[in-house]
Design a protein around this motif. Sequence first.
Motif, PDB file in Angstrom:
ATOM      1  N   GLU A   1      15.659   3.614  -1.672  1.00  0.00           N
ATOM      2  CA  GLU A   1      17.361   2.639  -1.662  1.00  0.00           C
ATOM      3  C   GLU A   1      16.653   1.837  -0.941  1.00  0.00           C
ATOM      4  O   GLU A   1      17.652   0.686  -0.606  1.00  0.00           O
ATOM      5  N   SER A   2      15.826   1.841   0.435  1.00  0.00           N
ATOM      6  CA  SER A   2      15.983   0.854   1.477  1.00  0.00           C
ATOM      7  C   SER A   2      15.616  -0.252   0.936  1.00  0.00           C
ATOM      8  O   SER A   2      15.399  -1.501   0.898  1.00  0.00           O
ATOM      9  N   THR A   3      13.824  -0.269   0.767  1.00  0.00           N
ATOM     10  CA  THR A   3      13.307  -1.172   0.300  1.00  0.00           C
ATOM     11  C   THR A   3      12.702  -1.405  -1.525  1.00  0.00           C
ATOM     12  O   THR A   3      12.472  -2.379  -2.274  1.00  0.00           O
ATOM     13  N   GLY A   4      12.022   0.283  -1.510  1.00  0.00           N
ATOM     14  CA  GLY A   4      11.890   0.020  -3.234  1.00  0.00           C
ATOM     15  C   GLY A   4      12.877  -1.245  -4.038  1.00  0.00           C
ATOM     16  O   GLY A   4      11.689  -1.945  -5.170  1.00  0.00           O
ATOM     17  N   ARG A   5      13.648  -0.393  -4.406  1.00  0.00           N
ATOM     18  CA  ARG A   5      14.600  -1.034  -5.783  1.00  0.00           C
ATOM     19  C   ARG A   5      14.819  -2.459  -4.656  1.00  0.00           C
ATOM     20  O   ARG A   5      14.072  -2.924  -6.698  1.00  0.00           O
TER      21      ARG A   5
ATOM     22  N   ASP B   1       0.792  -1.362  -0.138  1.00  0.00           N
ATOM     23  CA  ASP B   1      -0.795   0.097  -0.598  1.00  0.00           C
ATOM     24  C   ASP B   1       0.597   1.391   0.084  1.00  0.00           C
ATOM     25  O   ASP B   1       0.166   2.168  -0.632  1.00  0.00           O
ATOM     26  N   ASP B   2       2.014   1.045   0.878  1.00  0.00           N
ATOM     27  CA  ASP B   2       3.074   2.143   0.796  1.00  0.00           C
ATOM     28  C   ASP B   2       3.917   2.575  -0.812  1.00  0.00           C
ATOM     29  O   ASP B   2       4.749   3.257  -0.518  1.00  0.00           O
ATOM     30  N   HIS B   3       3.976   1.942  -1.497  1.00  0.00           N
ATOM     31  CA  HIS B   3       4.802   1.639  -2.774  1.00  0.00           C
ATOM     32  C   HIS B   3       5.124   3.260  -3.501  1.00  0.00           C
ATOM     33  O   HIS B   3       4.250   3.432  -3.870  1.00  0.00           O
ATOM     34  N   ASP B   4       6.415   4.116  -3.034  1.00  0.00           N
ATOM     35  CA  ASP B   4       6.049   5.187  -3.851  1.00  0.00           C
ATOM     36  C   ASP B   4       8.246   5.702  -4.325  1.00  0.00           C
ATOM     37  O   ASP B   4       8.571   5.535  -3.424  1.00  0.00           O
ATOM     38  N   PRO B   5       7.851   4.904  -5.867  1.00  0.00           N
ATOM     39  CA  PRO B   5       9.094   5.146  -5.990  1.00  0.00           C
ATOM     40  C   PRO B   5      10.216   6.441  -5.763  1.00  0.00           C
ATOM     41  O   PRO B   5      11.003   6.334  -6.387  1.00  0.00           O
ATOM     42  N   GLU B   6       9.209   7.170  -6.077  1.00  0.00           N
ATOM     43  CA  GLU B   6      10.123   8.710  -6.650  1.00  0.00           C
ATOM     44  C   GLU B   6      10.212   9.508  -4.938  1.00  0.00           C
ATOM     45  O   GLU B   6      11.096   9.977  -4.641  1.00  0.00           O
ATOM     46  N   ASP B   7      10.187   8.492  -3.955  1.00  0.00           N
ATOM     47  CA  ASP B   7      10.214   8.708  -2.605  1.00  0.00           C
ATOM     48  C   ASP B   7      12.009   8.465  -2.296  1.00  0.00           C
ATOM     49  O   ASP B   7      12.256   6.741  -2.164  1.00  0.00           O
ATOM     50  N   VAL B   8      12.977   9.320  -2.190  1.00  0.00           N
ATOM     51  CA  VAL B   8      13.864   8.299  -2.295  1.00  0.00           C
ATOM     52  C   VAL B   8      14.567   7.409  -1.303  1.00  0.00           C
ATOM     53  O   VAL B   8      15.972   6.423  -2.145  1.00  0.00           O
ATOM     54  N   ARG B   9      14.364   8.253  -0.441  1.00  0.00           N
ATOM     55  CA  ARG B   9      14.750   7.009   0.454  1.00  0.00           C
ATOM     56  C   ARG B   9      14.225   5.886   1.139  1.00  0.00           C
ATOM     57  O   ARG B   9      14.690   4.465   1.211  1.00  0.00           O
ATOM     58  N   GLN B  10      12.975   5.333   0.301  1.00  0.00           N
ATOM     59  CA  GLN B  10      12.183   4.469   0.362  1.00  0.00           C
ATOM     60  C   GLN B  10      13.297   3.813  -0.772  1.00  0.00           C
ATOM     61  O   GLN B  10      12.772   1.778  -0.330  1.00  0.00           O
TER      62      GLN B  10
ATOM     63  N   ARG C   1      12.491  -4.285  -3.956  1.00  0.00           N
ATOM     64  CA  ARG C   1      10.985  -4.920  -4.147  1.00  0.00           C
ATOM     65  C   ARG C   1      10.763  -5.189  -6.128  1.00  0.00           C
ATOM     66  O   ARG C   1      10.216  -5.951  -6.799  1.00  0.00           O
ATOM     67  N   ALA C   2      11.162  -4.494  -6.906  1.00  0.00           N
ATOM     68  CA  ALA C   2      11.006  -3.661  -8.266  1.00  0.00           C
ATOM     69  C   ALA C   2      12.480  -4.284  -9.108  1.00  0.00           C
ATOM     70  O   ALA C   2      11.074  -5.770 -10.041  1.00  0.00           O
ATOM     71  N   GLN C   3      13.000  -4.775  -8.806  1.00  0.00           N
ATOM     72  CA  GLN C   3      13.474  -5.549  -9.454  1.00  0.00           C
ATOM     73  C   GLN C   3      12.759  -7.027  -8.973  1.00  0.00           C
ATOM     74  O   GLN C   3      13.199  -7.927 -10.248  1.00  0.00           O
ATOM     75  N   ARG C   4      12.083  -7.302  -7.725  1.00  0.00           N
ATOM     76  CA  ARG C   4      12.322  -8.898  -8.484  1.00  0.00           C
ATOM     77  C   ARG C   4      11.055  -9.131  -8.631  1.00  0.00           C
ATOM     78  O   ARG C   4      11.350  -9.911  -9.659  1.00  0.00           O
ATOM     79  N   ASN C   5       9.773  -8.027  -8.911  1.00  0.00           N
ATOM     80  CA  ASN C   5       9.141  -8.133  -9.490  1.00  0.00           C
ATOM     81  C   ASN C   5       9.444  -7.591 -11.297  1.00  0.00           C
ATOM     82  O   ASN C   5       8.534  -8.361 -12.456  1.00  0.00           O
ATOM     83  N   LEU C   6      10.760  -7.098 -11.737  1.00  0.00           N
ATOM     84  CA  LEU C   6      11.114  -7.385 -13.177  1.00  0.00           C
ATOM     85  C   LEU C   6      11.205  -8.693 -13.361  1.00  0.00           C
ATOM     86  O   LEU C   6      10.801  -8.684 -15.084  1.00  0.00           O
ATOM     87  N   TRP C   7      12.216  -9.196 -13.012  1.00  0.00           N
ATOM     88  CA  TRP C   7      11.950  -9.798 -13.449  1.00  0.00           C
ATOM     89  C   TRP C   7      11.779 -11.345 -13.549  1.00  0.00           C
ATOM     90  O   TRP C   7      11.347 -11.871 -14.597  1.00  0.00           O
ATOM     91  N   LEU C   8      10.787 -11.642 -12.719  1.00  0.00           N
ATOM     92  CA  LEU C   8       9.885 -12.648 -12.889  1.00  0.00           C
ATOM     93  C   LEU C   8       8.556 -12.285 -13.952  1.00  0.00           C
ATOM     94  O   LEU C   8       8.124 -12.887 -14.386  1.00  0.00           O
ATOM     95  N   SER C   9       8.433 -11.069 -13.994  1.00  0.00           N
ATOM     96  CA  SER C   9       7.800 -10.363 -15.389  1.00  0.00           C
ATOM     97  C   SER C   9       8.066 -10.671 -16.375  1.00  0.00           C
ATOM     98  O   SER C   9       7.422 -10.622 -17.602  1.00  0.00           O
ATOM     99  N   ILE C  10       9.236 -10.597 -16.447  1.00  0.00           N
ATOM    100  CA  ILE C  10      10.473 -10.727 -18.469  1.00  0.00           C
ATOM    101  C   ILE C  10      10.390 -12.512 -18.120  1.00  0.00           C
ATOM    102  O   ILE C  10       9.847 -12.567 -19.442  1.00  0.00           O
ATOM    103  N   PHE C  11      10.439 -13.471 -17.774  1.00  0.00           N
ATOM    104  CA  PHE C  11       9.655 -14.625 -17.665  1.00  0.00           C
ATOM    105  C   PHE C  11       8.926 -14.981 -17.653  1.00  0.00           C
ATOM    106  O   PHE C  11       8.522 -15.676 -18.842  1.00  0.00           O
ATOM    107  N   ALA C  12       7.693 -14.216 -17.707  1.00  0.00           N
ATOM    108  CA  ALA C  12       6.269 -14.543 -17.943  1.00  0.00           C
ATOM    109  C   ALA C  12       6.549 -13.923 -19.364  1.00  0.00           C
ATOM    110  O   ALA C  12       5.368 -14.246 -20.273  1.00  0.00           O
TER     111      ALA C  12
END
Length: 457
Positions: free
Chosen positions: A29-33, A18-27, A35-46
């Motif tokens: 660098e801590s968790t957003g990147r 509910d709180d994913h905000d990729p434009e929030d630099v602190r978030q 999460r995004a990379q995990r979803n990206l690689w699985l999306s590429i596979f599908a």
Amino acid sequence: MTLDTRTIPAPRSGRWVDDHDPEDVRQWESTGRRRAQRNLWLSIFAEFLGFSVWQLWTIVTPSLNSAGFALTADQMFWLIAVPNLVGATLRFPYTFAVPRFGGRNWTVVSALLLLVPCIGLAVVVQNPGTPFWVMVLVAATAGVGGGNFASSMANISFFYPEREKGAALGLNAAGGNLGVAVVQLVIPVVVVVGGGLALDRAGLVVVPLAVLAAVLAWRSMDNLSTAKADLAGYAAAVRNKHTWIVSFLYIGTFGSFIGYAGVFPLLIKQQFPEIGFSWGFVGLPQVPLTLAFLGALVGSLARPTGGRLADRWSGADVGVAAYAVMALGALGVIASLAAGSFAGFFACFLLLFVASGVGNGAVYRMIPAIFRAGIDVAADPQRLVLAKRQAAACIGIASGIGAYGGFIIPRVFAESLKTGSLQPALLAFVGFYVVCAVVTVAVYKVGSAQRFAGTRI
């Protein structure tokens, strides 16, 4: 004292974030990147599997008559064209599936939908008495793989900040496009290993991979509450004439790529039936190999190059050059056919694929520049926000319309063959590329000073 829980949102099952905000630099660098990379690689596979299923019939169809069928050339081109027609059409509703159902949920559903065309193909190719209309219906279901591109790109766009979105989407798109090359490389081997011609394996080999993609998505991907359908941006893009101009140009690039990828294996077999290749590994028999996969491979790999060249010069300049090279490539195919030269035919088709890939990257590079042209960000920042929304919607619309080239090109070749030659089709394509180049120059070069306030398109 009683705690008022009415203001506290209840946790939702299904990996909702509910709180994913990729434009929030602190978030980010801590968790957003992560999460995004995990979803990206699985999306590429599908998405890779989606493209593979979308193009299964392109590599199965040339071998159907060897398996006991008695299909005409026109019927073969229909089996290749129909999945592209359905896939292009599905890209429009698939664009809105992610905001409606969630990216993780829709990836699971879209991966499991791939089982329908795979199992259907495995059934019908085992019976040469299958009515042609049934084969067309089953081939049409492969279009669900083409729709996956739109939902996958929409989903990943919500995970990444604007400053990294281009690279992420480019990687996602390239991963999907490579599915065309891989299926045309692997399937000819799979269907003959062990002796005989088992075309049903072409569909069955994807089944466990589709199930795996669904399981991985279910376990490790996320749904974003922040993923909202931008209907206003979409409506504004529909009303903007440049959406339709760019979509027309994209038929010339991506439409050519997916169209030629579909017909290349069949054209090789029809025009040069004496050509044969084989390879083998230790302990395995020699198996036939069609070199058609190289076309889709070089076209896919050329796409990022087109984007980089467009960044250096301009999307319009690179696009015009791509159309010019494609016209020369088509003329080269005509000359090679007249000379009976397979080497020339093959080389000129590879040139067509490379140019179409470069053109894909160039046209995509043009879109954000077109919509932000003439905007004074300091004076009117809201216009820039709207421009970005329209550009994103235009990309979705253009990707769907461009994919119709995958239907148009096989059908034009089929009609051309009724005259006994591929030359009419190839000359028509040359004329179309000339029109695309002229439109690009007229709208985005000659008219750019007045219409785009000097912005480099």
